[in-house]
Write a protein that holds these residues in place. Structure first.
Motif, mmCIF file in Angstrom:
data_model
loop_
_atom_site.group_PDB
_atom_site.id
_atom_site.type_symbol
_atom_site.label_atom_id
_atom_site.label_comp_id
_atom_site.label_asym_id
_atom_site.label_seq_id
_atom_site.Cartn_x
_atom_site.Cartn_y
_atom_site.Cartn_z
ATOM 1 N N PRO A 158 1.181 -1.345 -0.392
ATOM 2 C CA PRO A 158 0.310 0.235 -0.054
ATOM 3 C C PRO A 158 0.770 0.912 -0.318
ATOM 4 N N SER A 159 0.301 2.158 -0.368
ATOM 5 C CA SER A 159 0.667 3.665 -0.855
ATOM 6 C C SER A 159 0.385 4.857 0.222
ATOM 7 N N ILE A 160 0.947 6.169 0.339
ATOM 8 C CA ILE A 160 0.111 6.941 0.751
ATOM 9 C C ILE A 160 -1.831 7.153 -0.287
ATOM 10 N N ALA A 161 -1.304 6.801 -0.853
ATOM 11 C CA ALA A 161 -2.532 7.070 -1.838
ATOM 12 C C ALA A 161 -3.505 6.069 -1.100
ATOM 13 N N ASP A 162 -3.340 5.077 -0.748
ATOM 14 C CA ASP A 162 -4.887 4.277 0.079
ATOM 15 C C ASP A 162 -4.974 4.761 1.064
ATOM 16 N N VAL A 163 -3.909 5.511 1.750
ATOM 17 C CA VAL A 163 -4.698 5.661 3.329
ATOM 18 C C VAL A 163 -5.149 7.037 2.743
ATOM 19 N N ALA A 164 -5.355 7.978 1.969
ATOM 20 C CA ALA A 164 -5.297 9.622 1.339
ATOM 21 C C ALA A 164 -7.536 8.896 1.860
ATOM 22 N N LEU A 165 -6.873 7.455 0.334
ATOM 23 C CA LEU A 165 -8.954 7.516 -0.390
ATOM 24 C C LEU A 165 -9.422 6.375 0.965
ATOM 25 N N TYR A 166 -8.623 6.346 2.073
ATOM 26 C CA TYR A 166 -9.484 5.440 2.738
ATOM 27 C C TYR A 166 -10.855 6.716 4.217
ATOM 28 N N PRO A 167 -10.463 6.899 4.602
ATOM 29 C CA PRO A 167 -11.191 8.029 5.283
ATOM 30 C C PRO A 167 -13.050 7.998 4.196
ATOM 31 N N TYR A 168 -12.619 8.757 3.694
ATOM 32 C CA TYR A 168 -14.050 8.813 3.063
ATOM 33 C C TYR A 168 -14.820 8.402 2.498
ATOM 34 N N THR A 169 -13.866 6.682 2.013
ATOM 35 C CA THR A 169 -14.255 5.587 1.374
ATOM 36 C C THR A 169 -15.135 4.687 2.676
ATOM 37 N N CYS A 170 -14.523 4.739 3.347
ATOM 38 C CA CYS A 170 -14.992 3.892 4.529
ATOM 39 C C CYS A 170 -15.938 4.796 5.327
ATOM 40 N N MET A 171 -16.370 5.497 5.467
ATOM 41 C CA MET A 171 -17.391 6.602 5.934
ATOM 42 C C MET A 171 -18.728 6.822 4.647
ATOM 43 N N ALA A 172 -18.280 6.525 3.954
ATOM 44 C CA ALA A 172 -19.216 6.433 2.571
ATOM 45 C C ALA A 172 -20.904 6.340 3.269
ATOM 46 N N PRO A 173 -20.940 5.475 3.755
ATOM 47 C CA PRO A 173 -22.589 5.034 4.403
ATOM 48 C C PRO A 173 -22.841 6.423 5.618
ATOM 49 N N MET A 174 -22.079 7.211 5.694
ATOM 50 C CA MET A 174 -23.071 8.363 6.858
ATOM 51 C C MET A 174 -23.660 9.431 5.891
ATOM 52 N N GLY A 175 -23.412 9.213 4.293
ATOM 53 C CA GLY A 175 -24.033 9.912 3.438
ATOM 54 C C GLY A 175 -24.553 9.360 2.189
ATOM 55 N N GLY A 176 -24.919 7.847 3.483
ATOM 56 C CA GLY A 176 -26.593 7.840 2.330
ATOM 57 C C GLY A 176 -25.923 6.558 1.309
ATOM 58 N N ILE A 177 -24.564 6.665 0.932
ATOM 59 C CA ILE A 177 -23.816 5.885 -0.224
ATOM 60 C C ILE A 177 -23.917 3.991 0.168
ATOM 61 N N ALA A 178 -24.341 3.197 0.035
ATOM 62 C CA ALA A 178 -23.986 1.919 0.676
ATOM 63 C C ALA A 178 -22.621 1.891 -0.282
ATOM 64 N N LEU A 179 -22.123 0.517 0.105
ATOM 65 C CA LEU A 179 -20.801 -0.048 -0.354
ATOM 66 C C LEU A 179 -21.141 -1.508 -0.808
ATOM 67 N N ASN A 180 -22.393 -1.850 -1.014
ATOM 68 C CA ASN A 180 -22.832 -3.576 -1.729
ATOM 69 C C ASN A 180 -22.207 -3.651 -2.859
#
Length: 216
Positions: A158-180
């Motif tokens: 993994p690189s810093i790109a993974d770290v940068a993309l992780y938090p808001y992807t992880c928290m997507a369901p808080m904004g009604g965006i399901a990851l199913n």
């Protein structure tokens, strides 16, 4: 080093996650947006851009902006690759995160979870949701292309790109965006969360990654 952050900032989470993954201890100075801390002269003196995260370096200078801080923390580690083509790939996905990924996901989280009052069926939220799904589709396709053990920008580590993309992807369901519908993303999130040194939004409480509460 001292990190100025807020409890629920996704951008500050990137920095704390990166520091934990590379074994760099950070002291936190946690501020409150609601209390107006980010508008105070004492904070603006070290943060001319007026937002977190800001990292005080060992020489006493201050470094702002999450991606710049990730780059600083990753130097001399596998999180910033040695080869120029790999570095360029990381920069491509950092640009994607800032330009297409973070904004719609962060805005939906803000409007529908942190400061609820937005209309999920209103034009603004619908536009953000459309943009968020488009960005997640791109990310899911890239992760699938990298293979079941691959990472966003680099195949083997993994690189810093993974770290940068992780938090808001992880928290997507808080904004009604399901990851199913994004299996490669869900597998990648799981890999991130099992890395040695992984740190949750509220340290030691991964069950609170989607929490709306201010309390630590």
């Amino acid at each position: 080093m001292l990190l100025y952050d807020t409890l629920r900032s996704g951008n500050a989470w990137k920095v704390r996650l990166m520091a934990s993954l590379v074994g760099v201890p950070l002291e936190r100075r946690t501020l409150s947006i609601d209390r107006g801390d980010l508008a105070q002269p004492a904070f603006l003196a070290v943060a001319p851009l007026g937002h977190v995260p800001v990292l005080r370096l060992p020489d006493g200078t201050h470094l702002a902006e999450s991606l710049a801080i990730l780059h600083y923390l990753a130097q001399g580690t596998p999180w910033w690759p040695d080869a120029l083509p790999a570095q360029s790939s990381v920069l491509t996905w950092l640009s994607f995160e800032q330009d297409r990924h973070m904004k719609p996901l962060a805005q939906l989280r803000l409007l529908l979870a942190l400061h609820p009052g937005g209309d999920p069926l209103g034009a603004t939220c619908i536009a953000h949701a459309r943009a968020a799904h488009a960005a997640l589709g791109v990310l899911d396709t890239q992760l699938a292309r990298q293979g079941q053990d691959g990472w966003v920008a680099t195949p083997d580590h993994p690189s810093i790109a993974d770290v940068a993309l992780y938090p808001y992807t992880c928290m997507a369901p808080m904004g009604g965006i399901a990851l199913n519908d994004y299996p490669a993303i869900r597998a990648w999130l799981d890999r991130m969360e099992h890395l040695p040194g992984y740190q949750a939004l509220f340290p030691g409480q991964p069950e609170r990654n989607l929490s709306t509460q201010e309390q630590p």
